[in-house]
Design a protein around this motif. Sequence first.
Motif, PDB file in Angstrom:
ATOM      1  N   PHE A 243     -28.006  26.274 -38.964  1.00 26.06           N
ATOM      2  CA  PHE A 243     -28.075  26.001 -40.400  1.00 26.06           C
ATOM      3  C   PHE A 243     -26.690  26.113 -41.031  1.00 26.06           C
ATOM      4  CE2 PHE A 243     -28.724  27.520 -44.798  1.00 26.06           C
ATOM      5  CZ  PHE A 243     -29.438  26.438 -45.299  1.00 26.06           C
ATOM      6  N   ASN A 244     -25.903  27.090 -40.565  1.00 23.04           N
ATOM      7  CA  ASN A 244     -24.544  27.259 -41.092  1.00 23.04           C
ATOM      8  C   ASN A 244     -23.701  26.006 -40.842  1.00 23.04           C
ATOM      9  OD1 ASN A 244     -22.198  29.104 -42.004  1.00 23.04           O
ATOM     10  ND2 ASN A 244     -21.499  28.346 -40.033  1.00 23.04           N
ATOM     11  N   THR A 245     -23.850  25.403 -39.663  1.00 24.05           N
ATOM     12  CA  THR A 245     -23.117  24.173 -39.356  1.00 24.05           C
ATOM     13  C   THR A 245     -23.495  23.063 -40.330  1.00 24.05           C
ATOM     14  OG1 THR A 245     -22.953  24.708 -36.992  1.00 24.05           O
ATOM     15  CG2 THR A 245     -22.731  22.393 -37.608  1.00 24.05           C
ATOM     16  N   ILE A 246     -24.783  22.973 -40.655  1.00 19.70           N
ATOM     17  CA  ILE A 246     -25.249  21.957 -41.605  1.00 19.70           C
ATOM     18  C   ILE A 246     -24.615  22.177 -42.972  1.00 19.70           C
ATOM     19  CG2 ILE A 246     -27.268  21.050 -42.830  1.00 19.70           C
ATOM     20  CD1 ILE A 246     -28.915  21.766 -40.326  1.00 19.70           C
ATOM     21  N   ILE A 247     -24.595  23.440 -43.433  1.00 17.22           N
ATOM     22  CA  ILE A 247     -24.019  23.771 -44.737  1.00 17.22           C
ATOM     23  C   ILE A 247     -22.522  23.473 -44.757  1.00 17.22           C
ATOM     24  CG2 ILE A 247     -23.465  25.661 -46.318  1.00 17.22           C
ATOM     25  CD1 ILE A 247     -26.350  24.814 -46.452  1.00 17.22           C
ATOM     26  N   VAL A 248     -21.822  23.849 -43.703  1.00 12.67           N
ATOM     27  CA  VAL A 248     -20.380  23.593 -43.623  1.00 12.67           C
ATOM     28  C   VAL A 248     -20.105  22.095 -43.605  1.00 12.67           C
ATOM     29  CG1 VAL A 248     -18.341  23.817 -42.151  1.00 12.67           C
ATOM     30  CG2 VAL A 248     -19.823  25.781 -42.496  1.00 12.67           C
ATOM     31  N   GLY A 249     -20.942  21.352 -42.894  1.00 11.24           N
ATOM     32  CA  GLY A 249     -20.776  19.903 -42.851  1.00 11.24           C
ATOM     33  C   GLY A 249     -20.968  19.265 -44.221  1.00 11.24           C
ATOM     34  N   ILE A 250     -21.990  19.722 -44.949  1.00 12.14           N
ATOM     35  CA  ILE A 250     -22.234  19.206 -46.297  1.00 12.14           C
ATOM     36  C   ILE A 250     -21.056  19.535 -47.212  1.00 12.14           C
ATOM     37  CG2 ILE A 250     -23.683  19.467 -48.353  1.00 12.14           C
ATOM     38  CD1 ILE A 250     -26.063  19.909 -46.462  1.00 12.14           C
ATOM     39  N   THR A 251     -20.541  20.755 -47.088  1.00  5.03           N
ATOM     40  CA  THR A 251     -19.379  21.166 -47.889  1.00  5.03           C
ATOM     41  C   THR A 251     -18.188  20.267 -47.619  1.00  5.03           C
ATOM     42  OG1 THR A 251     -20.096  23.479 -47.864  1.00  5.03           O
ATOM     43  CG2 THR A 251     -17.779  23.058 -48.386  1.00  5.03           C
ATOM     44  N   CYS A 252     -17.963  19.967 -46.347  1.00  2.96           N
ATOM     45  CA  CYS A 252     -16.843  19.100 -45.973  1.00  2.96           C
ATOM     46  C   CYS A 252     -17.002  17.711 -46.584  1.00  2.96           C
ATOM     47  CB  CYS A 252     -16.761  19.004 -44.451  1.00  2.96           C
ATOM     48  SG  CYS A 252     -15.339  18.067 -43.841  1.00  2.96           S
ATOM     49  N   VAL A 253     -18.221  17.181 -46.551  1.00  2.00           N
ATOM     50  CA  VAL A 253     -18.488  15.856 -47.127  1.00  2.00           C
ATOM     51  C   VAL A 253     -18.230  15.869 -48.627  1.00  2.00           C
ATOM     52  CG1 VAL A 253     -20.303  14.172 -47.634  1.00  2.00           C
ATOM     53  CG2 VAL A 253     -20.126  15.157 -45.350  1.00  2.00           C
ATOM     54  N   ILE A 254     -18.669  16.944 -49.313  1.00  2.00           N
ATOM     55  CA  ILE A 254     -18.471  17.048 -50.766  1.00  2.00           C
ATOM     56  C   ILE A 254     -16.985  17.096 -51.101  1.00  2.00           C
ATOM     57  CG2 ILE A 254     -18.774  18.553 -52.771  1.00  2.00           C
ATOM     58  CD1 ILE A 254     -21.498  19.341 -51.615  1.00  2.00           C
ATOM     59  N   LEU A 255     -16.236  17.907 -50.364  1.00  2.00           N
ATOM     60  CA  LEU A 255     -14.801  18.023 -50.628  1.00  2.00           C
ATOM     61  C   LEU A 255     -14.088  16.699 -50.370  1.00  2.00           C
ATOM     62  CD1 LEU A 255     -14.017  21.555 -49.126  1.00  2.00           C
ATOM     63  CD2 LEU A 255     -14.329  20.931 -51.522  1.00  2.00           C
ATOM     64  N   LEU A 256     -14.500  15.994 -49.323  1.00  2.00           N
ATOM     65  CA  LEU A 256     -13.898  14.700 -49.032  1.00  2.00           C
ATOM     66  C   LEU A 256     -14.257  13.684 -50.110  1.00  2.00           C
ATOM     67  CD1 LEU A 256     -14.338  14.311 -45.165  1.00  2.00           C
ATOM     68  CD2 LEU A 256     -12.196  14.482 -46.426  1.00  2.00           C
ATOM     69  N   SER A 257     -15.497  13.744 -50.615  1.00  2.00           N
ATOM     70  CA  SER A 257     -15.922  12.783 -51.632  1.00  2.00           C
ATOM     71  C   SER A 257     -15.160  12.969 -52.931  1.00  2.00           C
ATOM     72  CB  SER A 257     -17.422  12.930 -51.901  1.00  2.00           C
ATOM     73  OG  SER A 257     -17.712  14.146 -52.569  1.00  2.00           O
ATOM     74  N   GLU A 258     -14.629  14.182 -53.160  1.00  2.07           N
ATOM     75  CA  GLU A 258     -13.850  14.451 -54.364  1.00  2.07           C
ATOM     76  C   GLU A 258     -12.357  14.220 -54.142  1.00  2.07           C
ATOM     77  OE1 GLU A 258     -14.836  15.345 -57.493  1.00  2.07           O
ATOM     78  OE2 GLU A 258     -16.839  14.887 -56.780  1.00  2.07           O
ATOM     79  N   SER A 259     -11.984  13.853 -52.911  1.00  3.00           N
ATOM     80  CA  SER A 259     -10.571  13.698 -52.582  1.00  3.00           C
ATOM     81  C   SER A 259     -10.008  12.388 -53.098  1.00  3.00           C
ATOM     82  CB  SER A 259     -10.383  13.762 -51.062  1.00  3.00           C
ATOM     83  OG  SER A 259      -9.060  13.441 -50.704  1.00  3.00           O
ATOM     84  N   ARG A 260      -8.723  12.382 -53.467  1.00 10.10           N
ATOM     85  CA  ARG A 260      -8.035  11.167 -53.918  1.00 10.10           C
ATOM     86  C   ARG A 260      -7.811  10.200 -52.753  1.00 10.10           C
ATOM     87  NH1 ARG A 260      -2.807   9.265 -55.230  1.00 10.10           N
ATOM     88  NH2 ARG A 260      -1.841  10.929 -54.044  1.00 10.10           N
ATOM     89  N   PHE A 261      -8.090  10.671 -51.539  1.00  3.42           N
ATOM     90  CA  PHE A 261      -7.903   9.848 -50.350  1.00  3.42           C
ATOM     91  C   PHE A 261      -8.689   8.543 -50.428  1.00  3.42           C
ATOM     92  CE2 PHE A 261      -9.036   8.508 -46.058  1.00  3.42           C
ATOM     93  CZ  PHE A 261      -7.813   8.540 -45.414  1.00  3.42           C
ATOM     94  N   PHE A 262      -9.878   8.594 -51.069  1.00  5.62           N
ATOM     95  CA  PHE A 262     -10.739   7.428 -51.112  1.00  5.62           C
ATOM     96  C   PHE A 262     -10.579   6.600 -52.382  1.00  5.62           C
ATOM     97  CE2 PHE A 262     -12.874  10.413 -48.260  1.00  5.62           C
ATOM     98  CZ  PHE A 262     -12.998   9.599 -47.136  1.00  5.62           C
ATOM     99  N   GLU A 263      -9.641   6.995 -53.226  1.00  2.00           N
ATOM    100  CA  GLU A 263      -9.415   6.222 -54.435  1.00  2.00           C
ATOM    101  C   GLU A 263      -8.519   5.022 -54.133  1.00  2.00           C
ATOM    102  OE1 GLU A 263     -10.893   6.810 -57.163  1.00  2.00           O
ATOM    103  OE2 GLU A 263     -11.781   8.727 -56.606  1.00  2.00           O
ATOM    104  N   ASN A 264      -8.770   3.927 -54.825  1.00  2.00           N
ATOM    105  CA  ASN A 264      -7.968   2.719 -54.601  1.00  2.00           C
ATOM    106  C   ASN A 264      -6.499   2.961 -54.883  1.00  2.00           C
ATOM    107  OD1 ASN A 264     -10.131   1.142 -53.833  1.00  2.00           O
ATOM    108  ND2 ASN A 264     -10.618   0.528 -55.936  1.00  2.00           N
ATOM    109  N   SER A 265      -6.231   3.816 -55.879  1.00  2.00           N
ATOM    110  CA  SER A 265      -4.843   4.057 -56.248  1.00  2.00           C
ATOM    111  C   SER A 265      -4.077   4.758 -55.139  1.00  2.00           C
ATOM    112  CB  SER A 265      -4.777   4.894 -57.535  1.00  2.00           C
ATOM    113  OG  SER A 265      -5.411   6.135 -57.340  1.00  2.00           O
ATOM    114  N   TRP A 266      -4.817   5.475 -54.253  1.00  2.00           N
ATOM    115  CA  TRP A 266      -4.135   6.155 -53.137  1.00  2.00           C
ATOM    116  C   TRP A 266      -3.701   5.139 -52.093  1.00  2.00           C
ATOM    117  CZ3 TRP A 266      -4.445   6.901 -47.877  1.00  2.00           C
ATOM    118  CH2 TRP A 266      -3.727   7.988 -47.384  1.00  2.00           C
ATOM    119  N   ILE A 267      -4.518   4.098 -51.908  1.00  2.00           N
ATOM    120  CA  ILE A 267      -4.221   3.086 -50.889  1.00  2.00           C
ATOM    121  C   ILE A 267      -3.219   2.061 -51.403  1.00  2.00           C
ATOM    122  CG2 ILE A 267      -5.257   1.299 -49.445  1.00  2.00           C
ATOM    123  CD1 ILE A 267      -7.873   2.878 -49.606  1.00  2.00           C
ATOM    124  N   ALA A 268      -3.450   1.607 -52.628  1.00  2.41           N
ATOM    125  CA  ALA A 268      -2.556   0.593 -53.191  1.00  2.41           C
ATOM    126  C   ALA A 268      -2.425   0.809 -54.684  1.00  2.41           C
ATOM    127  CB  ALA A 268      -3.101  -0.798 -52.900  1.00  2.41           C
TER     128      ALA A 268
END
Length: 392
Positions: A243-268
Amino acid sequence: MGNINQVLEQIPIRHDFVSYFISLGIFIGLLVSFVLLLRTSNKNNAFRIYGWSLLIQSIIATDVFLCYTGLIKYIPHFNDSTEPLVLLLAPSIYLFVYTLLTRKSITLKKHWIHLVPSVLYFLSQIQYYLQPISIKVNAYLGAYYDDIEKVIIPKDTDYSYLWIKDEFRWLILASFVFYIILSMRLILINRTKKKILSAENTRINKFDFSKNTSLGLLAFFLLIFIVYINFEDDGGDHFIFIFNTIIVGITCVILLSESRFFENSWIADKYETSKFKSQEISINDIKQFVEKNNFYLLSSASLKSLAEELNSSSNYISQVINTYTDLNFNDFINQYRIEASKSRLIDSEYSHLTIEAIGNSVGFKSKSAFYNAFKKHVAISPKAFVTLQKTD
């Protein structure tokens, strides 16, 4: 009873889906915790605490992984060595929620009380930590392989440390119950502030993240309780850390979803064709000037005047602000003004001023401009904000 080497050879090495899944959680947990601890600003106290919490979870999960796979037989003196850290799990989650919702920093001087149970338990187990390896091997066998012959132990062994060790499970459950109650109470108190705490440009706001984190803590407690009811020893701990692995995985997804990495302005960047890269003024330079000189308090503050002060062009300053904050100049400056107005609205030194006057004092030229900007950034009116602060 046999000697240590003969007994250890009988412990099988187990690698299966469960062990791989737990190891995945350990890897992600360590990775995310290091990112949070190394990259999070010192001012962002909440996520530094969350980083420490993930690190603690990963260390405990490593202990469970070693015990579940049987690899602990190569380092038997580490058996049960992470028990004191378990008593830090619930407090660390609560302190994260507390800091995130109240925006108050956590310091050892003020919040040392939350470390006391873990420290006291550690002190009570020093005798166990100093015991010979044979004692620790037998403790492991009793939890995972009761059918394997035990190791010969010294006749004069003192087991007085067991008085608290035997009740360790109930200490964990009590800790979780206590901090779940505190976390839920904190969330209920801050429920009316949800709109204030919601960030303008985030997909997941602080209130919801705190609420979901507390619900995760509750789910952890229920799972631990079920495992403890069905397993007398540590044999069911791997279910908890699946269960801890599931929670950590969800946390990682949430943090990535809030990252500027996926914003268009980061790419171009939308200003790629300009001379943006040839300039030397950074967003930090702009922020430093605006904050140090209280530029945002000037009613005459404009993009042109800021560019002149920084000996640059208006177009370039606009590019930097937009690229690194996703805000236009007016919203960028108004953020500072709104934060200043929030402080002055509840500061007794400014109690003689009307709300409109406070808006003027932080640079707004009219009442309507102040009210519109305040509602945009805070989600409620200045008057409602003052009323809410007074009720709190």
